[in-house]
Design a protein around this motif. Structure first.
Motif, mmCIF file in Angstrom:
data_model
loop_
_atom_site.group_PDB
_atom_site.id
_atom_site.type_symbol
_atom_site.label_atom_id
_atom_site.label_comp_id
_atom_site.label_asym_id
_atom_site.label_seq_id
_atom_site.Cartn_x
_atom_site.Cartn_y
_atom_site.Cartn_z
ATOM 1 N N TRP A 128 0.844 -1.077 -0.065
ATOM 2 C CA TRP A 128 -0.224 -0.254 0.276
ATOM 3 C C TRP A 128 0.700 1.174 -0.173
ATOM 4 C CZ3 TRP A 128 -3.324 -2.113 4.950
ATOM 5 C CH2 TRP A 128 -4.080 -2.701 4.607
ATOM 6 N N VAL A 129 0.616 2.551 -0.106
ATOM 7 C CA VAL A 129 1.475 3.566 -0.674
ATOM 8 C C VAL A 129 1.046 3.933 0.895
ATOM 9 C CG1 VAL A 129 1.202 6.004 -1.782
ATOM 10 C CG2 VAL A 129 1.111 4.069 -2.660
ATOM 11 N N PRO A 130 2.051 3.575 2.135
ATOM 12 C CA PRO A 130 1.378 4.625 3.081
ATOM 13 C C PRO A 130 0.955 5.430 3.246
ATOM 14 C CG PRO A 130 4.207 3.532 2.579
ATOM 15 C CD PRO A 130 3.627 3.524 1.253
ATOM 16 N N GLU A 131 0.961 6.980 2.474
ATOM 17 C CA GLU A 131 0.669 8.078 2.489
ATOM 18 C C GLU A 131 -1.061 8.319 2.471
ATOM 19 O OE1 GLU A 131 5.021 9.155 0.786
ATOM 20 O OE2 GLU A 131 3.125 7.511 0.738
ATOM 21 N N LEU A 132 -1.118 7.415 1.286
ATOM 22 C CA LEU A 132 -2.690 6.590 1.667
ATOM 23 C C LEU A 132 -3.464 5.372 1.690
ATOM 24 C CD1 LEU A 132 -2.397 7.003 -2.486
ATOM 25 C CD2 LEU A 132 -3.496 8.367 -0.739
ATOM 26 N N VAL A 133 -3.386 4.891 3.376
ATOM 27 C CA VAL A 133 -3.707 4.733 4.008
ATOM 28 C C VAL A 133 -4.187 5.561 4.751
ATOM 29 C CG1 VAL A 133 -3.510 2.955 5.761
ATOM 30 C CG2 VAL A 133 -1.240 2.632 3.799
ATOM 31 N N PRO A 134 -6.055 5.076 4.708
ATOM 32 C CA PRO A 134 -6.922 6.113 5.641
ATOM 33 C C PRO A 134 -6.408 5.501 6.665
ATOM 34 C CG PRO A 134 -8.352 4.227 4.444
ATOM 35 C CD PRO A 134 -6.663 4.100 4.492
ATOM 36 N N ASP A 135 -6.845 7.200 7.424
ATOM 37 C CA ASP A 135 -7.030 7.442 8.792
ATOM 38 C C ASP A 135 -7.317 6.810 9.925
ATOM 39 O OD1 ASP A 135 -4.470 8.554 8.695
ATOM 40 O OD2 ASP A 135 -5.917 10.863 8.278
ATOM 41 N N GLY A 136 -7.424 6.606 10.616
ATOM 42 C CA GLY A 136 -8.886 6.193 11.685
ATOM 43 C C GLY A 136 -8.204 5.997 13.140
ATOM 44 N N ALA A 137 -9.264 4.930 13.894
ATOM 45 C CA ALA A 137 -9.247 4.749 15.845
ATOM 46 C C ALA A 137 -8.397 4.379 16.185
ATOM 47 C CB ALA A 137 -11.091 5.210 16.193
ATOM 48 N N PRO A 138 -7.842 4.739 17.489
ATOM 49 C CA PRO A 138 -6.985 4.048 18.214
ATOM 50 C C PRO A 138 -7.650 2.302 17.934
ATOM 51 C CG PRO A 138 -7.770 5.758 19.811
ATOM 52 C CD PRO A 138 -8.376 5.878 17.992
ATOM 53 N N TRP A 139 -5.969 1.749 17.682
ATOM 54 C CA TRP A 139 -6.346 0.540 17.710
ATOM 55 C C TRP A 139 -7.290 -0.551 18.793
ATOM 56 C CZ3 TRP A 139 -5.716 -1.565 13.396
ATOM 57 C CH2 TRP A 139 -4.812 -1.371 12.120
ATOM 58 N N VAL A 140 -7.717 -1.613 18.673
ATOM 59 C CA VAL A 140 -8.649 -2.068 20.081
ATOM 60 C C VAL A 140 -7.875 -3.814 19.410
ATOM 61 C CG1 VAL A 140 -9.936 -0.393 20.754
ATOM 62 C CG2 VAL A 140 -10.607 -1.978 18.610
ATOM 63 N N GLU A 141 -8.271 -4.582 20.007
ATOM 64 C CA GLU A 141 -7.705 -5.874 20.587
ATOM 65 C C GLU A 141 -8.956 -6.158 19.906
ATOM 66 O OE1 GLU A 141 -8.277 -9.102 23.694
ATOM 67 O OE2 GLU A 141 -5.188 -8.561 23.367
ATOM 68 N N ALA A 142 -9.081 -7.473 18.820
ATOM 69 C CA ALA A 142 -10.422 -8.224 18.145
ATOM 70 C C ALA A 142 -10.404 -9.109 18.611
ATOM 71 C CB ALA A 142 -10.676 -8.001 16.924
ATOM 72 N N LEU A 143 -8.606 -9.854 18.926
ATOM 73 C CA LEU A 143 -9.433 -11.007 19.312
ATOM 74 C C LEU A 143 -7.365 -12.196 19.496
ATOM 75 C CD1 LEU A 143 -9.354 -14.613 18.274
ATOM 76 C CD2 LEU A 143 -7.647 -14.465 16.936
ATOM 77 N N ARG B 169 -9.134 -1.409 13.598
ATOM 78 C CA ARG B 169 -9.490 0.229 14.252
ATOM 79 C C ARG B 169 -10.401 0.790 12.986
ATOM 80 N NH1 ARG B 169 -4.913 4.440 11.592
ATOM 81 N NH2 ARG B 169 -4.891 3.203 9.858
ATOM 82 N N VAL B 170 -11.456 1.329 13.250
ATOM 83 C CA VAL B 170 -12.209 2.251 13.008
ATOM 84 C C VAL B 170 -11.099 3.111 12.196
ATOM 85 C CG1 VAL B 170 -14.156 3.283 12.145
ATOM 86 C CG2 VAL B 170 -14.383 1.536 14.422
ATOM 87 N N LEU B 171 -12.530 2.910 10.666
ATOM 88 C CA LEU B 171 -11.348 3.876 9.356
ATOM 89 C C LEU B 171 -12.085 5.450 9.352
ATOM 90 C CD1 LEU B 171 -9.951 1.634 7.047
ATOM 91 C CD2 LEU B 171 -9.018 3.079 9.105
ATOM 92 N N THR B 172 -11.869 6.437 9.039
ATOM 93 C CA THR B 172 -12.760 7.580 8.372
ATOM 94 C C THR B 172 -12.453 8.166 7.313
ATOM 95 O OG1 THR B 172 -10.647 9.025 9.009
ATOM 96 C CG2 THR B 172 -11.998 8.664 10.729
ATOM 97 N N ARG B 173 -13.463 8.228 6.704
ATOM 98 C CA ARG B 173 -13.253 8.521 5.177
ATOM 99 C C ARG B 173 -13.131 9.889 4.692
ATOM 100 N NH1 ARG B 173 -16.528 5.253 2.677
ATOM 101 N NH2 ARG B 173 -17.926 3.759 3.885
#
Length: 596
Positions: A431-446, A592-596
């Motif tokens: 992925w292009v690092p600059e184009l990875v969407p921003d998001g909320a903090p990471w949370v444990e899912a498993l 993490r949930v992403l922002t559009r």
């Protein structure tokens, strides 16, 4: 009776009724053009039916060739529509009709467009049919596109967002198609075919235009005027190349006039400032299609099919090699993209050909087939440019026909990659690092868990766009099914098969390890990438789930330098399931949930 074709604009003030249970004709014109309200499950819609002369020569030719003819082509009607869910009691409606384009605006927002290539029908001015719903109707000569406030744009086009990751044009019938990239100093210019009706506009001929944006950092993009728009009825712009010669941009594009008996071949639009392009009069090559143009060792080169041309001035082209590449059966030769000039010392070139072909050569060599190393990972017609010492790729992912409600679609969502050349001439991809969407903090899912053969682990995913990260320790095959609900049936499977050196993206018809590869990669679903080394060394799997109007995008990156993208087919029922085959695995997940 055929009327002359002066530009004309109909402007009406519409008052919405309390209910709309059946079609209501608001405005009519002799000859068959109407503006109507029609019911739908989401509320009333505005429908404009513009009567045109049927293209009888095109209809006859299609029938003679055994090709289908759209019913709308036979009746000579073009239809534009707009949902009215954003209306606030009244709507200012503008229908702007020119010989080459018809545009529908609501409160200034551009909601739909069509592109005629025959004359309008009709005698006299339109008349109000429902004076209780149409407060006023005026007819004027051509008017400029109306201005529209930011608030009204957001209200009428809620999916409009800045250029960035997983981008597509706003509007319910809009999508993006083939791209071109051109670097000029610190600027990276992106061009893409803007499409409506998934190739169904212009009575199925397809009416494309090259839209345009530019960036200097990949983070922020500036939208620019359309670089190759439909300026005449004979135009429908197709894929080509854009280069900069040190003074001007030269955008070569193919006109698909063969589809409707219009002008064919390749044309060029130029720009001195990189913002305003214009068609160069008098230049047209009939012997060239969908050209790939690049600079190599001080020469300009142009590839059309398998033929190579060379030029010193980008206009006078001579045939240099009748068979520069050998596109064998199953290998595409359309929409070529050669890249390497401007990357490191420019001594190596690479060539992509639209959907399946890949070649490379060093200075002084002939192209060598490297189809097994091609950076096709689910994106359609990828194009690459060297920019600031990096290789940036842009392409598009097909929309899901079932989500759209059509038997087949052309067009989708724009996506990006970065290529990192290997010493052997192949690539790793990320992925292009600059184009990875921003998001909320990471949370444990498993929490870390050991999965034995035949067992599985489930991961809850929040609604909306999310970024899932799996940490894995295994040399076994791994199946990750997303969006299949409690039983994982009907989800999208990403399968890492170290035992077969294969990476698969397919519909999980019967849960984990059930997807089948039946399509080529460019289709963006039900395909596999073969011959991939290092899959037993994967330790981090990143997956972005991105819902949009064309369905749900599933974009995956492996830490060994591989990517794969697919479109989820059918309903999305949430969740993710992980299973292994041929051993066991230790797995943990965060999200993490992403922002559009």
């Amino acid at each position: 009776m055929t009327i002359p074709q002066p530009a004309v604009t109909w402007h009406l003030r519409l008052r919405l009724p309390p209910r709309c249970d059946e079609a209501i004709v608001l405005v009519a014109q002799d000859g068959g053009s109407t503006i109507e309200l029609v019911p739908s499950a989401a509320g009333p819609r505005l429908r404009c039916r513009i009567a045109l002369e049927p293209p009888r020569n095109v209809i006859a030719r299609r029938r003679a060739d055994g090709r289908p003819v759209m019913a709308a082509m036979e009746t000579g009607v073009m239809t534009l529509e707009a949902p009215l869910v954003a209306a606030r009691g009244t709507v200012d409606v503008l229908v702007r009709m020119r010989p080459e384009v018809i545009a529908l605006h609501c409160d200034g927002a551009l909601m739909d467009e069509e592109w005629p290539f025959t004359d309008r029908r009709g005698i006299g001015e339109p008349r109000i049919v429902r004076s209780d719903l149409v407060e006023r109707l005026t007819v004027a000569d051509d008017v400029a596109a109306p201005s529209v406030s930011v608030a009204d744009t957001a209200r009428w086009l809620p999916d409009q967002r800045p250029m960035g990751p997983f981008w597509r044009p706003p509007g319910e019938n809009a999508s993006a198609g083939d791209t071109m990239l051109c670097a000029n100093g610190d600027e990276l210019h992106l061009f893409w075919l803007a499409d409506r009706r998934w190739h169904g506009s212009k009575w199925g001929v397809g009416a494309h235009q090259f839209d345009h944006a530019v960036t200097t950092d990949l983070l922020t993009w500036r939208r620019l005027p359309c670089a190759a728009s439909i300026e005449e009825p004979w135009m429908t712009v197709g894929t080509g190349s854009c280069v900069h010669d040190g003074k001007r941009f030269h955008l070569f594009w193919h006109n698909h006039g063969e589809r409707f008996g219009a002008r064919e071949g390749v044309f060029v639009s130029t720009s001195s400032d990189g913002e305003r392009f214009g068609i160069e009069p008098g230049w047209n090559r009939q012997d060239v299609v969908q050209p790939g143009v690049w600079r190599e060792d001080g020469r300009w080169r142009l590839l059309s099919g398998m033929r190579l041309y060379e030029s010193g001035d980008l206009r006078d082209w001579r045939l240099a090699d009748e068979r520069f590449i050998d596109a064998t059966d199953g290998i595409s030769e359309e929409c070529p993209c050669a890249f390497g000039d401007g990357y490191r010392d420019g001594s190596r070139q690479w060539l992509l050909t639209g959907r399946t072909g890949f070649w490379t050569w060093a200075r002084g060599e002939r192209p060598q087939q490297r189809h097994h190393d091609a950076p096709y990972d689910g994106l359609m017609v990828p194009m690459v440019a060297a920019w600031r010492g990096r290789l940036i790729l842009a392409g598009w992912l097909h929309d899901d026909a079932a989500t759209i409600g059509l038997p087949q679609v052309w067009g989708g969502t724009l996506m990006f990659r970065e290529l990192m050349p290997r010493a052997d001439g192949g690539f790793t991809m990320r992925w292009v690092p600059e184009l990875v969407p921003d998001g909320a903090p990471w949370v444990e899912a498993l929490a870390t868990v050991t999965i034995a053969e035949g067992a599985h682990a489930d991961v809850d995913l929040p609604d909306g766009p999310v970024h899932l990260r799996l940490r894995v320790q295994t040399t076994a095959d791994l199946s990750l099914v997303l969006g299949g609900g409690a039983d994982a049936i009907g989800g999208s499977e990403i399968r890492i098969e170290a035992s077969r050196r294969r990476l698969l993206a397919a519909r999980a018809t019967n849960g984990v390890f059930s997807g089948q590869a039946a399509q080529p990669a460019f289709v963006g679903r039900d395909f596999a990438l073969e011959g991939i080394d290092g899959l037993d060394q994967v330790r981090t799997i990143d997956v972005i789930v991105w819902p949009d109007r064309g369905g749900v995008v599933i974009d995956t990156q492996l830490d060994i330098g591989r990517t794969i993208a697919c479109r989820h087919l059918g309903p999305w029922t949430g969740g993710a399931r992980v299973a292994v085959r041929g051993g066991s695995a230790r797995i943990a997940a965060e999200v993490r949930v992403l922002t559009r």
